[in-house]
Design an enzyme around this catalytic site. Structure first.
Site, short mmCIF file in Angstrom:
data_model
loop_
_atom_site.label_atom_id
_atom_site.label_comp_id
_atom_site.label_asym_id
_atom_site.label_seq_id
_atom_site.Cartn_x
_atom_site.Cartn_y
_atom_site.Cartn_z
N ARG A 163 7.69 1.69 6.25
CA ARG A 163 6.10 1.57 5.56
C ARG A 163 5.47 -0.09 6.66
NH1 ARG A 163 6.80 -0.87 0.11
NH2 ARG A 163 7.15 1.43 -0.55
N ASP A 211 10.91 -4.17 0.48
CA ASP A 211 9.37 -5.06 0.59
C ASP A 211 9.51 -5.96 1.68
OD1 ASP A 211 7.77 -2.85 -0.86
OD2 ASP A 211 7.47 -3.69 -2.68
#
Length: 305
Positions: free
Chosen positions: A182, A132
């Site tokens: 992502r 992330d």
């Protein structure tokens, strides 16, 4: 008003008093509607149900900014155990993590050591790991670590945030390592020196990045609840003659359930981002800050069955 709303929720995300209250009374306020439990074992039945419904999953053990080596190593062990449980229970799930939870702010050597331990296990178990993205001050180090690890571990992805000016050039550089990305708008409070402050520019850049990464031929996860972004991706699918196995949609657990179902029925891969752990409060506030419309989705998700 949107800027005020974003700043309000980002302010709340750092409020220690509210954080303590959230941990104490979380279930009363619907935390179980947006978080999969305090441990990975508690999240397993939820993952199984989501898989049964045709949805893919990525799990995230909430918690960041670890300040001790022992805690960083413990977090790494917890991630390894999650990977093992994913494989043993034959779950259709990836794992997401923040490098600060594995020691990024302590030492470069420590976070690399923890990541290699995790990735070795994940590669052996055929489980994908996504790093992330955090705030802009950690972007450069995160991407450098990603690029260095991607050479040896193909089962590794990361995140690019469209509100940062640098993201276009980052995607260009990552092209060389065949990235799994992502793509998101971004949820941290950033200075106008490094990030777009205008929503339309953030949205426009996200569309640009989606098209660029797909054009580069890399698998792309579009992580957005925004109908305009979803519809734009569908348009690209036709315009670029894309196969549905070249990208996926990602949404947060407990939000836009009907949209998730509809996309899945249309033949798209939909992955649900399922956080677990006690530190859910800051995560939730940042999601609300990311897009004010999420407030509506959250209220519906929390108070509806």
């Amino acid at each position: 008003m949107e800027a005020i709303s974003k700043n309000f929720f980002l302010y709340l995300s750092n409020n220690k008093v509210l954080d303590r209250l959230a941990k104490r009374f979380g279930s009363r306020f619907g935390a179980d509607k947006i978080v999969g439990g305090e441990t990975f074992s508690q999240a397993i039945p939820i993952i199984e149900q989501l898989n049964h419904d045709g949805l893919q999953v990525t799990v995230d053990h909430l918690g960041e900014f670890v300040t001790s080596e022992a805690e960083a190593r413990n977090r790494a062990e917890e991630c390894v155990e999650a990977v093992q449980l994913i494989a043993e229970n034959q779950l259709q799930s990836e794992i997401s993590l923040k490098l600060t939870s594995l020691g990024l702010d302590i030492s470069h050597q420590l976070v690399i050591e923890n990541m290699k331990k995790l990735l070795k296990e994940a590669q052996a178990r055929n489980v994908t790991v996504t790093i992330d993205m955090e705030d802009s001050s950690r972007c450069e180090s995160t991407l450098e670590i990603y690029k260095s690890l991607k050479k040896d571990y193909s089962n590794l992805g990361t995140v690019i945030q469209s509100y940062l000016y640098r993201s276009d050039s980052d995607i260009e550089e990552l092209h060389l390592v065949d990235p799994y990305l992502r793509l998101v708008k971004g949820a941290y409070k950033e200075s106008g020196k490094v990030a777009f402050v205008d929503k339309d520019m953030v949205d426009s850049n996200l569309k640009h990045l989606i098209k660029k990464n797909l054009k580069n031929g890399h698998y792309t996860a579009i992580a957005s609840h925004d109908d305009a972004i979803i519809n734009y991706t569908k348009h690209l699918e036709q315009e670029m003659s894309l196969s549905k196995d070249q990208f996926e949609f990602q949404m947060l657990y407990g939000m836009r359930n009907e949209t998730q179902k509809q996309l899945m029925e249309e033949g798209y891969t939909v992955r649900v981002y399922l956080p677990y752990g006690e530190d859910w409060y800051g995560y939730f506030m940042r999601r609300l800050a990311e897009r004010p419309a999420n407030v509506t989705f959250a209220i519906k998700g929390i108070f509806s069955k």
